[in-house]
Design a protein around this motif. Structure first.
Motif, PDB file in Angstrom:
ATOM      1  N   LYS B 110     -18.179 -73.079  22.208  1.00  0.00           N
ATOM      2  CA  LYS B 110     -17.830 -74.252  23.023  1.00  0.00           C
ATOM      3  C   LYS B 110     -17.382 -75.376  22.105  1.00  0.00           C
ATOM      4  CE  LYS B 110     -20.948 -73.719  26.953  1.00  0.00           C
ATOM      5  NZ  LYS B 110     -22.146 -74.191  27.620  1.00  0.00           N
ATOM      6  N   CYS B 111     -16.452 -76.189  22.570  1.00  0.00           N
ATOM      7  CA  CYS B 111     -16.053 -77.369  21.816  1.00  0.00           C
ATOM      8  C   CYS B 111     -17.151 -78.428  21.977  1.00  0.00           C
ATOM      9  CB  CYS B 111     -14.720 -77.902  22.315  1.00  0.00           C
ATOM     10  SG  CYS B 111     -14.225 -79.402  21.433  1.00  0.00           S
ATOM     11  N   VAL B 112     -17.468 -79.096  20.870  1.00  0.00           N
ATOM     12  CA  VAL B 112     -18.551 -80.082  20.869  1.00  0.00           C
ATOM     13  C   VAL B 112     -18.199 -81.339  21.671  1.00  0.00           C
ATOM     14  CG1 VAL B 112     -17.852 -81.329  18.768  1.00  0.00           C
ATOM     15  CG2 VAL B 112     -20.297 -81.035  19.287  1.00  0.00           C
ATOM     16  N   ASN B 113     -16.919 -81.553  21.894  1.00  0.00           N
ATOM     17  CA  ASN B 113     -16.447 -82.758  22.592  1.00  0.00           C
ATOM     18  C   ASN B 113     -16.540 -82.599  24.118  1.00  0.00           C
ATOM     19  OD1 ASN B 113     -14.993 -84.922  23.602  1.00  0.00           O
ATOM     20  ND2 ASN B 113     -12.995 -84.187  22.860  1.00  0.00           N
ATOM     21  N   PRO B 114     -17.434 -83.352  24.767  1.00  0.00           N
ATOM     22  CA  PRO B 114     -17.606 -83.165  26.219  1.00  0.00           C
ATOM     23  C   PRO B 114     -16.339 -83.479  27.014  1.00  0.00           C
ATOM     24  CG  PRO B 114     -18.865 -85.082  25.425  1.00  0.00           C
ATOM     25  CD  PRO B 114     -18.327 -84.387  24.206  1.00  0.00           C
ATOM     26  N   LYS B 115     -15.450 -84.297  26.429  1.00  0.00           N
ATOM     27  CA  LYS B 115     -14.213 -84.652  27.142  1.00  0.00           C
ATOM     28  C   LYS B 115     -13.076 -83.664  26.892  1.00  0.00           C
ATOM     29  CE  LYS B 115     -15.207 -89.574  27.290  1.00  0.00           C
ATOM     30  NZ  LYS B 115     -14.979 -90.864  26.606  1.00  0.00           N
ATOM     31  N   ILE B 117     -10.635 -80.625  27.205  1.00  0.00           N
ATOM     32  CA  ILE B 117     -10.178 -79.914  28.412  1.00  0.00           C
ATOM     33  C   ILE B 117     -10.934 -78.591  28.613  1.00  0.00           C
ATOM     34  CG2 ILE B 117      -8.238 -78.778  27.200  1.00  0.00           C
ATOM     35  CD1 ILE B 117      -6.644 -79.043  29.847  1.00  0.00           C
ATOM     36  N   THR B 118     -11.325 -77.959  27.514  1.00  0.00           N
ATOM     37  CA  THR B 118     -12.018 -76.662  27.618  1.00  0.00           C
ATOM     38  C   THR B 118     -13.407 -76.801  28.238  1.00  0.00           C
ATOM     39  OG1 THR B 118     -12.936 -76.891  25.389  1.00  0.00           O
ATOM     40  CG2 THR B 118     -10.824 -75.721  25.586  1.00  0.00           C
ATOM     41  N   ASN B 119     -13.912 -78.043  28.296  1.00  0.00           N
ATOM     42  CA  ASN B 119     -15.238 -78.252  28.885  1.00  0.00           C
ATOM     43  C   ASN B 119     -15.210 -78.646  30.356  1.00  0.00           C
ATOM     44  OD1 ASN B 119     -17.145 -77.560  26.853  1.00  0.00           O
ATOM     45  ND2 ASN B 119     -16.516 -79.384  25.712  1.00  0.00           N
ATOM     46  N   TYR B 120     -14.022 -78.932  30.888  1.00  0.00           N
ATOM     47  CA  TYR B 120     -14.002 -79.206  32.333  1.00  0.00           C
ATOM     48  C   TYR B 120     -12.981 -78.381  33.118  1.00  0.00           C
ATOM     49  CZ  TYR B 120     -10.364 -82.660  31.084  1.00  0.00           C
ATOM     50  OH  TYR B 120      -9.265 -83.268  30.588  1.00  0.00           O
ATOM     51  N   GLU B 121     -12.050 -77.735  32.430  1.00  0.00           N
ATOM     52  CA  GLU B 121     -11.130 -76.826  33.113  1.00  0.00           C
ATOM     53  C   GLU B 121     -11.637 -75.397  32.918  1.00  0.00           C
ATOM     54  OE1 GLU B 121      -8.455 -76.848  34.969  1.00  0.00           O
ATOM     55  OE2 GLU B 121      -7.844 -78.953  34.951  1.00  0.00           O
ATOM     56  N   ALA B 122     -12.092 -74.791  34.007  1.00  0.00           N
ATOM     57  CA  ALA B 122     -12.761 -73.492  33.885  1.00  0.00           C
ATOM     58  C   ALA B 122     -11.857 -72.406  33.290  1.00  0.00           C
ATOM     59  CB  ALA B 122     -13.278 -73.049  35.246  1.00  0.00           C
ATOM     60  N   ASN B 123     -10.549 -72.504  33.516  1.00  0.00           N
ATOM     61  CA  ASN B 123      -9.688 -71.403  33.054  1.00  0.00           C
ATOM     62  C   ASN B 123      -8.979 -71.659  31.717  1.00  0.00           C
ATOM     63  OD1 ASN B 123      -8.081 -73.331  34.085  1.00  0.00           O
ATOM     64  ND2 ASN B 123      -6.946 -72.021  35.512  1.00  0.00           N
ATOM     65  N   VAL B 124      -9.416 -72.684  30.988  1.00  0.00           N
ATOM     66  CA  VAL B 124      -8.856 -72.897  29.644  1.00  0.00           C
ATOM     67  C   VAL B 124      -9.857 -72.393  28.598  1.00  0.00           C
ATOM     68  CG1 VAL B 124      -7.944 -74.582  27.982  1.00  0.00           C
ATOM     69  CG2 VAL B 124      -7.551 -74.917  30.436  1.00  0.00           C
ATOM     70  N   LYS B 125      -9.461 -71.339  27.906  1.00  0.00           N
ATOM     71  CA  LYS B 125     -10.313 -70.757  26.862  1.00  0.00           C
ATOM     72  C   LYS B 125     -10.346 -71.661  25.641  1.00  0.00           C
ATOM     73  CE  LYS B 125     -10.552 -65.717  26.851  1.00  0.00           C
ATOM     74  NZ  LYS B 125     -10.128 -64.503  26.174  1.00  0.00           N
ATOM     75  N   THR B 137     -16.808 -74.372   9.930  1.00  0.00           N
ATOM     76  CA  THR B 137     -16.311 -75.618  10.509  1.00  0.00           C
ATOM     77  C   THR B 137     -15.077 -75.281  11.340  1.00  0.00           C
ATOM     78  OG1 THR B 137     -16.982 -76.671   8.439  1.00  0.00           O
ATOM     79  CG2 THR B 137     -15.645 -77.991   9.945  1.00  0.00           C
ATOM     80  N   LEU B 138     -15.149 -75.631  12.623  1.00  0.00           N
ATOM     81  CA  LEU B 138     -14.103 -75.230  13.564  1.00  0.00           C
ATOM     82  C   LEU B 138     -13.373 -76.457  14.105  1.00  0.00           C
ATOM     83  CD1 LEU B 138     -16.254 -72.798  15.771  1.00  0.00           C
ATOM     84  CD2 LEU B 138     -14.969 -72.223  13.709  1.00  0.00           C
ATOM     85  N   LYS B 139     -12.039 -76.418  14.046  1.00  0.00           N
ATOM     86  CA  LYS B 139     -11.253 -77.531  14.586  1.00  0.00           C
ATOM     87  C   LYS B 139     -10.630 -77.096  15.906  1.00  0.00           C
ATOM     88  CE  LYS B 139      -7.318 -80.490  13.459  1.00  0.00           C
ATOM     89  NZ  LYS B 139      -6.208 -80.657  12.487  1.00  0.00           N
ATOM     90  N   CYS B 140     -10.895 -77.891  16.953  1.00  0.00           N
ATOM     91  CA  CYS B 140     -10.413 -77.524  18.290  1.00  0.00           C
ATOM     92  C   CYS B 140      -8.893 -77.645  18.360  1.00  0.00           C
ATOM     93  CB  CYS B 140     -11.068 -78.425  19.333  1.00  0.00           C
ATOM     94  SG  CYS B 140     -10.489 -78.070  21.011  1.00  0.00           S
ATOM     95  N   HIS B 141      -8.275 -76.619  18.905  1.00  0.00           N
ATOM     96  CA  HIS B 141      -6.820 -76.577  19.094  1.00  0.00           C
ATOM     97  C   HIS B 141      -6.359 -77.664  20.072  1.00  0.00           C
ATOM     98  CE1 HIS B 141      -2.850 -74.813  19.888  1.00  0.00           C
ATOM     99  NE2 HIS B 141      -3.118 -74.898  21.178  1.00  0.00           N
ATOM    100  N   TYR B 142      -7.215 -78.042  21.028  1.00  0.00           N
ATOM    101  CA  TYR B 142      -6.806 -78.985  22.072  1.00  0.00           C
ATOM    102  C   TYR B 142      -7.110 -80.433  21.707  1.00  0.00           C
ATOM    103  CZ  TYR B 142      -6.187 -74.752  24.738  1.00  0.00           C
ATOM    104  OH  TYR B 142      -5.762 -73.514  25.129  1.00  0.00           O
ATOM    105  N   CYS B 143      -8.363 -80.719  21.312  1.00  0.00           N
ATOM    106  CA  CYS B 143      -8.756 -82.123  21.104  1.00  0.00           C
ATOM    107  C   CYS B 143      -8.920 -82.476  19.630  1.00  0.00           C
ATOM    108  CB  CYS B 143     -10.037 -82.440  21.876  1.00  0.00           C
ATOM    109  SG  CYS B 143     -11.515 -81.707  21.128  1.00  0.00           S
TER     110      CYS B 143
END
Lengths: 155, 155
Positions: B110-115, B117-125, B137-143
């Motif tokens: 899971k992305c650590v950032n609650p905001k 998109i992967t944490n509120y859009e159910a179909n975005v992996k 250390t993982l960098k989110c592709h989206y945020c």
């Protein structure tokens, strides 16, 4: 290449602690979660999908230096009503115990009804009356809907 | 009362399958979840909080008749980057493998950032680039927020 596969396994014998046997294989990880075993530092050995003479496939959990309270034991009844506990002292079984399905279940199971207050108010604990101790049938104190073993999910 | 504590434990030796060793004790149940071991019918033995010469306390998982794909093995790297696998055939180790931390991680963490998109859009992996393979250390592709091993939660 020679294996140390057998040798390694001997570490799993426990000197003092509790063995929980006759857990239905599909419910083993529920029992682990109910007892919070994923968060403790005690040495433990877990077997699953082992052949069982009495119940198809079973799980078993051995936890070193852990002696559960009656209350903890009865909480696992929801997932494993036929589980049997052996209390081990100095490699010997000194006591055998069965789980008892309690009359009331508070704060372990989720109510099956998505509209139940316990599913949207974070600070309302679930509370059930146990209607059937064999089949594990739970009646919600708030919405009166029935949760049973098949659709039981843990909080 | 005589115990059958030792005898029982012998069922845990595996004839054919995979041993995953050197799992950090606190991450054992994460590895189980990543591999979906709670949902399979294979006989398995799990030990946790065992003494380890190299890493304080460790976990070990033995799964009968299970031979993982490279892809599965590399997925556990997030939780257990130093895990070692022994492939067992007829009670002997026939192959040893290490996990490799992949360059990209898709849909496990899971992305650590609650905001995000992967944490509120159910179909975005979730999708991460691995910046540091030692520390995970993982960098989110989206945020573009950084998730690391300490705050890593599984989907």
């Amino acid at each position: 290449m020679k294996t140390d596969n057998n040798k390694e396994l001997r570490v799993s014998a426990i000197k003092n602690g509790t063995v929980i046997d006759h857990i239905p294989a599909k419910d083993l990880f529920k029992v682990i979660k109910i007892l919070g075993l994923q968060d403790i530092d005690n040495t433990m050995t877990i077997g699953n999908n082992l052949e069982s003479k009495t119940q198809g496939h079973k799980g078993i959990i051995k936890v070193s230096e852990m002696f559960f309270q009656d209350e903890d034991i009865d909480r696992i009844a929801l997932a494993a009503p036929n589980a049997k506990l052996n209390i081990i002292k100095n490699y010997s079984v000194v006591e055998k115990r069965k789980v008892n399905v309690p009359d009331k279940v508070i704060g372990i199971a989720k109510c099956v009804n998505p509209k139940c207050i316990t599913n949207y108010e974070a600070n309302v604990k679930t509370k059930f009356t146990v209607l059937d101790k064999e089949e594990i049938t739970l009646k919600c104190h708030y919405c009166e809907k029935i949760t049973n073993r098949e659709n039981l999910r843990l909080q």
